[in-house]
Scaffold this active site. Structure first.
Site, PDB file in Angstrom:
ATOM      1  CG  ASP A 140      -2.071   0.065   1.230  1.00 31.52           C
ATOM      2  OD1 ASP A 140      -2.286   0.964  -0.257  1.00 31.52           O
ATOM      3  OD2 ASP A 140      -3.642   0.360   2.238  1.00 31.52           O
ATOM      4  CD  GLU A 163     -11.600   0.328   2.475  1.00 25.71           C
ATOM      5  OE1 GLU A 163     -10.978   0.128   2.285  1.00 25.71           O
ATOM      6  OE2 GLU A 163     -12.113  -0.139   4.382  1.00 25.71           O
TER       7      GLU A 163
HETATM    8  O1  KIV Z   1      -4.806  -1.116   4.314  1.00 27.88           O
HETATM    9  C1  KIV Z   1      -5.243  -1.701   3.968  1.00 27.88           C
HETATM   10  O2  KIV Z   1      -5.937  -2.797   4.680  1.00 27.88           O
HETATM   11  C2  KIV Z   1      -6.541  -1.798   2.640  1.00 27.88           C
HETATM   12  C3  KIV Z   1      -7.691  -2.742   2.967  1.00 27.88           C
HETATM   13  C4  KIV Z   1      -8.206  -3.650   3.772  1.00 27.88           C
HETATM   14  C5  KIV Z   1      -7.540  -2.599   0.809  1.00 27.88           C
HETATM   15  O3  KIV Z   1      -6.142  -1.258   2.009  1.00 27.88           O
END
Ligand code: KIV
Length: 301
Positions: free
Chosen positions: A98, A197
């Site tokens: 991420d 989401e």
């Molecule tokens: O940071 C996270 O865990 C996420 C998801 C659950 C999609 O972005």
């Protein structure tokens, strides 16, 4: 235990490495895709060995691992530290990292540098970016640099202050239109998959039918091509009440509390460690030591 089928190769050896191409194949085959978060080596190994296809080092680690209130404060270096640990535990799953808040919103050159760090230093295979149509140029640029990108629309936690809280998105006609627009724009930009989401199931179903990329839902209903949950949520390792979409598959908190309590009680009552849990001197060293000690005692008399 490793199960050895007739071919002589273990199930682990037979399990194929998941790639971005596998996500498309799974969508075409209508085989639901599984994704879980992992933030450390041990969890990553267990999740990978359980056959989960995608492992996401989510910025949710800000809350789950670091105790922050939201995802906004986690840094690129902190994320990278966890991505590296997870990389060491993952063999077959597709590894996604991420992009944290601030790592791609400020300057596109920074964004590209940060995405590259996740691949080069962290070993991530895909980077995830929150936001819809407004991210299209950036996403194209990152893909041009040979880095697959996952999109993420709907309730995007990095926009918590703009949304005024964690609220389900796409509940009215203009919200639905915006989400459809965003999904199609990201699909055309070439995202490897699209996280949906906190949106109504009906809207997620429409998006999933419309786009070629695989949709991975969290609080977006069963029609998505795949489902993701936060590892700590499914194991009751978070401390607040769970969100509506969370299903608990185990009580990790109870397991940990009981084990820690039992260790404490054993130490306090001198039940731990037992003799079998202690190291011993070799017999001749012990005999020699006893002779030395006996001599010292005799000299003291
Ligand atoms: O940071 C996270 O865990 C996420 C998801 C659950 C999609 O972005």
């Amino acid at each position: 235990m490793s199960l050895t089928p007739i071919s002589g190769r273990s199930t682990d050896e037979l399990r194929r490495k998941v790639t971005t191409a596998s996500l498309r194949e799974l969508k075409l085959r209508h085989e639901p895709i599984t994704c879980l978060t992992a933030y450390d080596y041990a969890t990553a190994r267990l999740v990978d060995e359980a056959g989960i296809e995608m492992i996401l080092v989510g910025d949710s680690l800000a809350q789950a691992m670091l105790g922050h209130e939201n995802t906004l404060s986690v840094t690129m270096d902190e994320m990278l530290h966890h991505v590296k640990a997870v990389r060491r535990g993952v063999k077959n799953a597709l590894l996604l990292a991420d992009m944290p808040y601030g790592s791609y919103q400020v300057d596109p050159n920074d964004a590209l540098r940060n995405a590259t760090r996740f691949v080069k230093e962290g070993g991530a295979e895909v980077v995830k970016i929150e936001g819809g149509e407004k991210r299209v140029d950036l996403i194209r640029r990152i893909i041009d640099a040979e880095i697959p990108v996952a999109g993420h629309i709907g309730l995007t936690p990095q926009s918590v202050n703009v949304m005024g809280g964690y609220k389900v998105q796409g509940k009215d006609l203009s919200g639905i239109e915006q989400l459809m627009h965003d999904a199609v724009a990201l699909d055309r930009a070439g995202v490897a998959c699209l996280y949906l989401e906190g949106i109504p199931r009906e809207v997620a179903a429409m998006i999933t039918a419309e786009v070629g990329t695989s949709t991975i839902g969290i609080g977006a209903g069963p029609e998505c091509d795949g489902q993701v949950l936060v590892f700590h949520d499914i194991l009751n390792l978070t401390f607040g009440p769970p969100a509506k979409f969370v299903r608990r598959y185990g009580d990790g908190a109870a397991v940990i509390t009981n084990a820690v309590g039992a260790f404490r009680a054993d130490v306090k009552s001198q039940q731990y460690p037992a003799d079998e849990e202690s190291y011993h001197l070799p017999r001749d060293t012990k005999a020699g030591l006893e002779t030395v000690l006996a001599r010292k005692r005799a000299m003291r008399r």
